[in-house]
Design a protein around this motif. Structure first.
Motif, PDB file in Angstrom:
ATOM      1  N   THR A   1       6.533  -5.544  10.962  1.00  0.00           N
ATOM      2  CA  THR A   1       5.391  -6.454  10.909  1.00  0.00           C
ATOM      3  C   THR A   1       4.381  -5.949   9.868  1.00  0.00           C
ATOM      4  OG1 THR A   1       5.644  -6.982  13.258  1.00  0.00           O
ATOM      5  CG2 THR A   1       3.513  -7.492  12.236  1.00  0.00           C
ATOM      6  N   PRO A   2       3.884  -6.826   8.995  1.00  0.00           N
ATOM      7  CA  PRO A   2       2.915  -6.371   7.982  1.00  0.00           C
ATOM      8  C   PRO A   2       1.709  -5.690   8.615  1.00  0.00           C
ATOM      9  CG  PRO A   2       3.694  -8.574   7.463  1.00  0.00           C
ATOM     10  CD  PRO A   2       4.227  -8.249   8.827  1.00  0.00           C
ATOM     11  N   ILE A   3       1.285  -4.591   8.002  1.00  0.00           N
ATOM     12  CA  ILE A   3       0.138  -3.818   8.462  1.00  0.00           C
ATOM     13  C   ILE A   3      -1.066  -4.198   7.597  1.00  0.00           C
ATOM     14  CG2 ILE A   3      -0.824  -1.500   8.755  1.00  0.00           C
ATOM     15  CD1 ILE A   3       2.067  -0.487   9.064  1.00  0.00           C
ATOM     16  N   PHE A   4      -2.077  -4.755   8.223  1.00  0.00           N
ATOM     17  CA  PHE A   4      -3.297  -5.114   7.511  1.00  0.00           C
ATOM     18  C   PHE A   4      -4.025  -3.826   7.135  1.00  0.00           C
ATOM     19  CE2 PHE A   4      -7.854  -6.535   7.690  1.00  0.00           C
ATOM     20  CZ  PHE A   4      -7.805  -7.334   6.568  1.00  0.00           C
ATOM     21  N   SER A   5      -4.359  -3.658   5.841  1.00  0.00           N
ATOM     22  CA  SER A   5      -4.863  -2.378   5.344  1.00  0.00           C
ATOM     23  C   SER A   5      -6.049  -2.575   4.404  1.00  0.00           C
ATOM     24  CB  SER A   5      -3.756  -1.621   4.604  1.00  0.00           C
ATOM     25  OG  SER A   5      -2.610  -1.446   5.423  1.00  0.00           O
ATOM     26  N   LEU A   6      -6.906  -1.574   4.395  1.00  0.00           N
ATOM     27  CA  LEU A   6      -8.045  -1.542   3.489  1.00  0.00           C
ATOM     28  C   LEU A   6      -7.678  -0.784   2.227  1.00  0.00           C
ATOM     29  CD1 LEU A   6     -11.202  -1.683   2.891  1.00  0.00           C
ATOM     30  CD2 LEU A   6     -11.321   0.545   4.030  1.00  0.00           C
ATOM     31  N   VAL A   7      -8.028  -1.333   1.068  1.00  0.00           N
ATOM     32  CA  VAL A   7      -7.804  -0.650  -0.203  1.00  0.00           C
ATOM     33  C   VAL A   7      -8.948   0.339  -0.415  1.00  0.00           C
ATOM     34  CG1 VAL A   7      -7.564  -0.897  -2.699  1.00  0.00           C
ATOM     35  CG2 VAL A   7      -6.602  -2.632  -1.173  1.00  0.00           C
TER      36      VAL A   7
ATOM     37  N   LEU B   1      -4.348   3.388   0.729  1.00  0.00           N
ATOM     38  CA  LEU B   1      -4.613   2.425   1.788  1.00  0.00           C
ATOM     39  C   LEU B   1      -5.056   3.116   3.075  1.00  0.00           C
ATOM     40  CD1 LEU B   1      -1.598  -0.060   1.480  1.00  0.00           C
ATOM     41  CD2 LEU B   1      -3.888  -0.288   0.498  1.00  0.00           C
ATOM     42  N   VAL B   2      -5.904   2.431   3.825  1.00  0.00           N
ATOM     43  CA  VAL B   2      -6.274   2.832   5.182  1.00  0.00           C
ATOM     44  C   VAL B   2      -5.764   1.751   6.124  1.00  0.00           C
ATOM     45  CG1 VAL B   2      -8.150   3.330   6.782  1.00  0.00           C
ATOM     46  CG2 VAL B   2      -8.326   4.050   4.394  1.00  0.00           C
ATOM     47  N   PHE B   3      -4.943   2.130   7.109  1.00  0.00           N
ATOM     48  CA  PHE B   3      -4.410   1.157   8.053  1.00  0.00           C
ATOM     49  C   PHE B   3      -5.535   0.633   8.949  1.00  0.00           C
ATOM     50  CE2 PHE B   3      -0.333   3.875   7.901  1.00  0.00           C
ATOM     51  CZ  PHE B   3       0.093   3.226   6.748  1.00  0.00           C
ATOM     52  N   MET B   4      -5.637  -0.697   9.077  1.00  0.00           N
ATOM     53  CA  MET B   4      -6.645  -1.304   9.922  1.00  0.00           C
ATOM     54  C   MET B   4      -6.050  -1.932  11.183  1.00  0.00           C
ATOM     55  SD  MET B   4      -9.481  -0.719   8.381  1.00  0.00           S
ATOM     56  CE  MET B   4     -10.502  -1.713   9.446  1.00  0.00           C
ATOM     57  N   ASP B   5      -4.852  -2.434  11.105  1.00  0.00           N
ATOM     58  CA  ASP B   5      -4.241  -3.148  12.231  1.00  0.00           C
ATOM     59  C   ASP B   5      -2.777  -2.750  12.309  1.00  0.00           C
ATOM     60  OD1 ASP B   5      -3.697  -4.868  14.289  1.00  0.00           O
ATOM     61  OD2 ASP B   5      -3.630  -6.670  13.043  1.00  0.00           O
ATOM     62  N   VAL B   6      -2.502  -1.657  13.026  1.00  0.00           N
ATOM     63  CA  VAL B   6      -1.146  -1.123  13.098  1.00  0.00           C
ATOM     64  C   VAL B   6      -0.772  -0.959  14.561  1.00  0.00           C
ATOM     65  CG1 VAL B   6      -2.054   1.226  12.854  1.00  0.00           C
ATOM     66  CG2 VAL B   6       0.357   0.791  12.378  1.00  0.00           C
ATOM     67  N   LYS B   7       0.459  -1.293  14.913  1.00  0.00           N
ATOM     68  CA  LYS B   7       0.909  -1.259  16.300  1.00  0.00           C
ATOM     69  C   LYS B   7       1.246   0.173  16.743  1.00  0.00           C
ATOM     70  CE  LYS B   7       2.935  -5.918  16.175  1.00  0.00           C
ATOM     71  NZ  LYS B   7       4.180  -6.708  16.388  1.00  0.00           N
ATOM     72  N   PRO B   8       1.074   0.474  18.035  1.00  0.00           N
ATOM     73  CA  PRO B   8       1.432   1.813  18.546  1.00  0.00           C
ATOM     74  C   PRO B   8       2.875   2.193  18.253  1.00  0.00           C
ATOM     75  CG  PRO B   8       0.161   0.604  20.185  1.00  0.00           C
ATOM     76  CD  PRO B   8       0.466  -0.373  19.076  1.00  0.00           C
TER      77      PRO B   8
ATOM     78  N   GLN C   1       4.639   1.279  15.717  1.00  0.00           N
ATOM     79  CA  GLN C   1       4.731   1.632  14.303  1.00  0.00           C
ATOM     80  C   GLN C   1       4.167   3.035  14.068  1.00  0.00           C
ATOM     81  OE1 GLN C   1       2.619  -1.890  12.888  1.00  0.00           O
ATOM     82  NE2 GLN C   1       4.485  -2.610  11.881  1.00  0.00           N
ATOM     83  N   LEU C   2       3.050   3.351  14.738  1.00  0.00           N
ATOM     84  CA  LEU C   2       2.476   4.696  14.599  1.00  0.00           C
ATOM     85  C   LEU C   2       3.443   5.759  15.096  1.00  0.00           C
ATOM     86  CD1 LEU C   2      -1.235   4.150  15.719  1.00  0.00           C
ATOM     87  CD2 LEU C   2      -0.383   4.537  13.406  1.00  0.00           C
ATOM     88  N   ALA C   3       4.152   5.456  16.177  1.00  0.00           N
ATOM     89  CA  ALA C   3       5.117   6.419  16.710  1.00  0.00           C
ATOM     90  C   ALA C   3       6.232   6.682  15.698  1.00  0.00           C
ATOM     91  CB  ALA C   3       5.706   5.903  18.021  1.00  0.00           C
ATOM     92  N   GLU C   4       6.711   5.642  15.040  1.00  0.00           N
ATOM     93  CA  GLU C   4       7.749   5.826  14.028  1.00  0.00           C
ATOM     94  C   GLU C   4       7.217   6.560  12.802  1.00  0.00           C
ATOM     95  OE1 GLU C   4      11.055   3.215  13.124  1.00  0.00           O
ATOM     96  OE2 GLU C   4      10.077   1.678  14.375  1.00  0.00           O
ATOM     97  N   ILE C   5       5.979   6.264  12.440  1.00  0.00           N
ATOM     98  CA  ILE C   5       5.371   6.985  11.321  1.00  0.00           C
ATOM     99  C   ILE C   5       5.285   8.470  11.649  1.00  0.00           C
ATOM    100  CG2 ILE C   5       3.201   7.320  10.068  1.00  0.00           C
ATOM    101  CD1 ILE C   5       2.828   4.267  10.184  1.00  0.00           C
ATOM    102  N   ASP C   6       4.911   8.783  12.890  1.00  0.00           N
ATOM    103  CA  ASP C   6       4.873  10.185  13.327  1.00  0.00           C
ATOM    104  C   ASP C   6       6.229  10.850  13.157  1.00  0.00           C
ATOM    105  OD1 ASP C   6       2.306  10.823  13.913  1.00  0.00           O
ATOM    106  OD2 ASP C   6       2.433  10.363  16.045  1.00  0.00           O
ATOM    107  N   ASP C   7       7.290  10.111  13.455  1.00  0.00           N
ATOM    108  CA  ASP C   7       8.650  10.675  13.359  1.00  0.00           C
ATOM    109  C   ASP C   7       9.015  11.047  11.933  1.00  0.00           C
ATOM    110  OD1 ASP C   7       8.998  10.417  16.070  1.00  0.00           O
ATOM    111  OD2 ASP C   7      10.087   8.515  15.948  1.00  0.00           O
ATOM    112  N   THR C   8       8.380  10.376  10.954  1.00  0.00           N
ATOM    113  CA  THR C   8       8.685  10.677   9.551  1.00  0.00           C
ATOM    114  C   THR C   8       7.898  11.872   9.030  1.00  0.00           C
ATOM    115  OG1 THR C   8       6.970   9.251   8.582  1.00  0.00           O
ATOM    116  CG2 THR C   8       9.059   8.207   9.187  1.00  0.00           C
TER     117      THR C   8
END
Length: 237
Positions: free
Chosen positions: A174-180, A197-204, A206-213
């Motif tokens: 799902t697209p992540i709404f982000s601040l430039v 970019l700064v993430f503004m609207d990201v799902k939990p 998605q954050l968990a998968e980002i942590d895995d990377t």
């Protein structure tokens, strides 16, 4: 009053002086934004304990902006307010003591992370007015954290305040709404073109998968470009 000298509030309102006077009377410190884009930018800059929303300002804002505001702010304590008909007083539409108590016990669930981890991820990125990503640009993510990332792209986003970012390797893309936060143009010697970019609207999830990377021991302290003042995005007032 259950909380005195409480700070960390963010207020969305047009009548800034009126709200500042009311907050001062209550012994509460806060920052006031005069538009939803400014409000979202300030929300990304530092942890916030609670939000005060002038409902007249919210309802006068464009629908797309209102939708973003509601998505981003849903996890925070919220106090709805408005200016009365005389134009001299602020009326609170929710229980003030309850709001201040919730602010005093609230801990922002996503403090800005300054450690970025090296990755090689494929992504698509589009401008703020293309939420459905009908005309995305191909991009790659070079480093990432729970709070944001550096995206390599030759597209010019210097006039964009927000973007939509789809990370293709995530199970939920799902697209992540982000601040430039800043941009760097193509053609600078020894530098990769792209945007911070700064993430503004990201799902939990998605954050968990980002942590895995983010592999332990590989992260580095985030640094803005040496010439950030020159490449920083400038927006009209």
């Amino acid at each position: 009053m259950t909380a005195k000298h409480l700070d960390g509030l963010l207020i969305l309102a047009d009548r800034k002086e009126l709200y500042l006077t009311e907050l001062s009377r209550l012994g509460v410190a806060g920052v006031i934004a005069g538009s939803i884009p400014e409000f979202l930018e300030r929300l990304s800059e530092k942890p916030c304990r609670g939000l005060v929303l002038d409902i007249q300002k919210v309802m006068r804002s464009p629908r797309a902006e209102r939708d973003r505001l509601f998505r981003v702010s849903e996890s925070y304590p919220i106090l709805r307010a408005k200016v009365d008909r005389s134009g001299k007083n602020v009326l609170f539409l929710d229980d003030l003591d309850c709001f201040l108590h919730n602010c005093g016990t609230f801990c922002p669930d996503r403090k800005r992370c300054t450690i970025r981890y090296p990755v090689k991820l494929n992504a698509l990125i589009s401008r703020e007015d293309d939420p459905d990503m009908r005309e995305p640009a191909r991009a790659n993510i070079l480093n990432i954290s729970q709070s944001g990332c550096f995206v390599i792209t030759q597209e010019d986003f210097s006039q964009s305040r927000f973007t939509h970012l789809r990370i293709l390797e995530l199970s939920d893309a799902t697209p992540i709404f982000s601040l430039v936060r800043w941009t760097r143009p193509w053609g600078e010697p020894g530098m990769l073109p792209g945007i911070g970019l700064v993430f503004m609207d990201v799902k939990p999830e998605q954050l968990a998968e980002i942590d895995d990377t983010c592999r332990e021991g590989t992260g580095v302290e985030e640094e803005a470009p040496d010439d950030e003042e020159r490449v920083a995005v400038r927006h009209p007032a």
